[in-house]
Design a protein around this motif. Structure first.
Motif, PDB file in Angstrom:
ATOM      1  N   HIS A  36      22.704  55.293  40.920  1.00 27.56           N
ATOM      2  CA  HIS A  36      23.252  56.318  41.815  1.00 27.56           C
ATOM      3  C   HIS A  36      22.292  57.485  42.028  1.00 27.56           C
ATOM      4  O   HIS A  36      22.657  58.482  42.650  1.00 27.56           O
ATOM      5  CB  HIS A  36      24.591  56.824  41.260  1.00 27.56           C
ATOM      6  CG  HIS A  36      25.644  55.776  41.253  1.00 27.56           C
ATOM      7  ND1 HIS A  36      26.355  55.426  42.380  1.00 27.56           N
ATOM      8  CD2 HIS A  36      26.079  54.956  40.264  1.00 27.56           C
ATOM      9  CE1 HIS A  36      27.190  54.461  42.093  1.00 27.56           C
ATOM     10  NE2 HIS A  36      27.047  54.151  40.807  1.00 27.56           N
ATOM     11  N   CYS A  37      21.084  57.354  41.506  1.00 29.95           N
ATOM     12  CA  CYS A  37      20.128  58.456  41.597  1.00 29.95           C
ATOM     13  C   CYS A  37      19.888  58.860  43.054  1.00 29.95           C
ATOM     14  O   CYS A  37      19.729  58.011  43.929  1.00 29.95           O
ATOM     15  CB  CYS A  37      18.812  58.076  40.923  1.00 29.95           C
ATOM     16  SG  CYS A  37      17.901  59.535  40.420  1.00 29.95           S
ATOM     17  N   LYS A  39      22.089  60.318  44.898  1.00 27.88           N
ATOM     18  CA  LYS A  39      23.354  60.349  45.636  1.00 27.88           C
ATOM     19  C   LYS A  39      24.288  61.419  45.069  1.00 27.88           C
ATOM     20  O   LYS A  39      24.232  61.749  43.891  1.00 27.88           O
ATOM     21  CB  LYS A  39      24.041  58.992  45.574  1.00 27.88           C
ATOM     22  CG  LYS A  39      23.228  57.891  46.244  1.00 27.88           C
ATOM     23  CD  LYS A  39      23.895  56.556  46.072  1.00 27.88           C
ATOM     24  CE  LYS A  39      23.005  55.447  46.620  1.00 27.88           C
ATOM     25  NZ  LYS A  39      23.482  54.135  46.215  1.00 27.88           N
ATOM     26  N   TYR A  41      28.526  62.806  45.086  1.00 23.25           N
ATOM     27  CA  TYR A  41      29.894  62.318  45.252  1.00 23.25           C
ATOM     28  C   TYR A  41      30.881  63.462  45.024  1.00 23.25           C
ATOM     29  O   TYR A  41      30.631  64.351  44.220  1.00 23.25           O
ATOM     30  CB  TYR A  41      30.189  61.205  44.236  1.00 23.25           C
ATOM     31  CG  TYR A  41      29.224  60.057  44.321  1.00 23.25           C
ATOM     32  CD1 TYR A  41      29.397  59.045  45.258  1.00 23.25           C
ATOM     33  CD2 TYR A  41      28.123  59.985  43.467  1.00 23.25           C
ATOM     34  CE1 TYR A  41      28.506  57.986  45.342  1.00 23.25           C
ATOM     35  CE2 TYR A  41      27.229  58.933  43.542  1.00 23.25           C
ATOM     36  CZ  TYR A  41      27.418  57.937  44.481  1.00 23.25           C
ATOM     37  OH  TYR A  41      26.524  56.897  44.553  1.00 23.25           O
ATOM     38  N   HIS A  62      25.962  65.446  41.624  1.00 27.47           N
ATOM     39  CA  HIS A  62      24.764  64.948  42.307  1.00 27.47           C
ATOM     40  C   HIS A  62      23.839  64.355  41.253  1.00 27.47           C
ATOM     41  O   HIS A  62      23.331  65.090  40.403  1.00 27.47           O
ATOM     42  CB  HIS A  62      24.078  66.104  43.045  1.00 27.47           C
ATOM     43  CG  HIS A  62      22.869  65.689  43.804  1.00 27.47           C
ATOM     44  ND1 HIS A  62      21.929  66.596  44.214  1.00 27.47           N
ATOM     45  CD2 HIS A  62      22.424  64.488  44.231  1.00 27.47           C
ATOM     46  CE1 HIS A  62      20.962  65.968  44.857  1.00 27.47           C
ATOM     47  NE2 HIS A  62      21.236  64.688  44.873  1.00 27.47           N
ATOM     48  N   LYS A  64      20.857  63.896  40.541  1.00 27.70           N
ATOM     49  CA  LYS A  64      19.694  64.488  41.205  1.00 27.70           C
ATOM     50  C   LYS A  64      18.356  64.008  40.663  1.00 27.70           C
ATOM     51  O   LYS A  64      17.398  63.877  41.406  1.00 27.70           O
ATOM     52  CB  LYS A  64      19.783  66.015  41.102  1.00 27.70           C
ATOM     53  CG  LYS A  64      18.711  66.755  41.886  1.00 27.70           C
ATOM     54  CD  LYS A  64      19.062  68.207  42.044  1.00 27.70           C
ATOM     55  CE  LYS A  64      17.995  69.013  42.725  1.00 27.70           C
ATOM     56  NZ  LYS A  64      17.642  68.570  44.059  1.00 27.70           N
ATOM     57  N   PRO A 177      29.549  58.130  49.113  1.00 32.40           N
ATOM     58  CA  PRO A 177      28.519  59.159  48.935  1.00 32.40           C
ATOM     59  C   PRO A 177      28.680  60.256  49.996  1.00 32.40           C
ATOM     60  O   PRO A 177      29.114  59.989  51.115  1.00 32.40           O
ATOM     61  CB  PRO A 177      27.201  58.403  49.128  1.00 32.40           C
ATOM     62  CG  PRO A 177      27.539  56.964  48.918  1.00 32.40           C
ATOM     63  CD  PRO A 177      28.972  56.803  49.338  1.00 32.40           C
ATOM     64  N   GLU A 180      23.786  65.378  50.234  1.00 31.23           N
ATOM     65  CA  GLU A 180      23.254  66.026  49.033  1.00 31.23           C
ATOM     66  C   GLU A 180      23.439  67.537  49.129  1.00 31.23           C
ATOM     67  O   GLU A 180      23.104  68.137  50.146  1.00 31.23           O
ATOM     68  CB  GLU A 180      21.763  65.721  48.877  1.00 31.23           C
ATOM     69  CG  GLU A 180      21.471  64.296  48.509  1.00 31.23           C
ATOM     70  CD  GLU A 180      19.982  64.062  48.278  1.00 31.23           C
ATOM     71  OE1 GLU A 180      19.273  65.014  47.883  1.00 31.23           O
ATOM     72  OE2 GLU A 180      19.550  62.922  48.498  1.00 31.23           O
TER      73      GLU A 180
END
Length: 189
Positions: A36-37, A39, A41, A62, A64, A177, A180
């Motif tokens: 999920h890097c 992304k 939510y 995030h 991040k 998602p 950002e």
């Protein structure tokens, strides 16, 4: 040696590399989270239902920053960008720390508390009992246990202070998602 015994020995020999290559649960957990890097939510507060600090506010995580041994997940509560969950992997064991910052980026007085898993956990859940450093920093948190769950559709961050009524749970929807968010307070790339 009978044919049957020979077949069993060959089957064991062939299966051995497969057994030895099984993925360690913490590694599966880590890889799922790492997928999920980059992304972000949105989620919701589950417990406590009536919380002054988190209730009714937009909650965003995030994923991040991801490296081989560290994942940083800023957690936004409305306009408050002070929190980042920092997970570190040391061999098969994962630790969780909480990085708290002021709006100017300086560290909060209560910072980098958390815990380290006592074992490799499971592929979808990791537990982090409060460590000695946390107990010294926040004596009341000596019985804290944090845990994170992750699967194909949800991520949850949880806290339980054993021996008390203190409980906290947020659940993030990993199926949708979102854009950002801006960097958290004090973030340095």
């Amino acid at each position: 040696m009978t044919l049957r015994q020979a077949i069993i020995i060959i089957a064991i020999f062939i299966a051995s590399p497969i057994i030895s290559q099984e993925t360690i649960p913490s590694e599966s957990f880590w890889n799922t989270l790492k997928s999920h890097c980059g992304k972000a939510y949105e989620g919701s507060l589950v417990l406590p239902e009536e919380d002054e600090s988190f209730g009714g506010k937009k909650l965003v995580m995030h994923v991040k920053s991801c490296s081989q041994n560290e994942i940083k997940i800023p957690f936004y509560v409305g306009d408050d960008k002070s929190r980042t969950w920092v997970l570190k992997k040391n061999q098969d064991i994962i630790s969780l720390k909480h990085d708290h910052r002021h709006e100017d980026g300086t560290e909060d007085d209560v910072n980098f508390y958390g815990g380290t898993a006592s074992n490799a956990g499971k592929e979808d859940i990791q537990f982090f009992p409060a460590d000695v450093e946390t107990q010294k920093m926040i004596p009341g948190a000596a019985t804290n246990v944090w845990w994170i769950t992750v699967n194909d559709s949800t991520f949850s961050y949880n806290l339980r202070r054993l021996g008390t009524d203190r409980v906290f749970k947020v659940v993030m929807d990993l199926t949708k998602p979102i854009a950002e968010p801006t960097a958290p307070w004090g973030w340095v790339d």
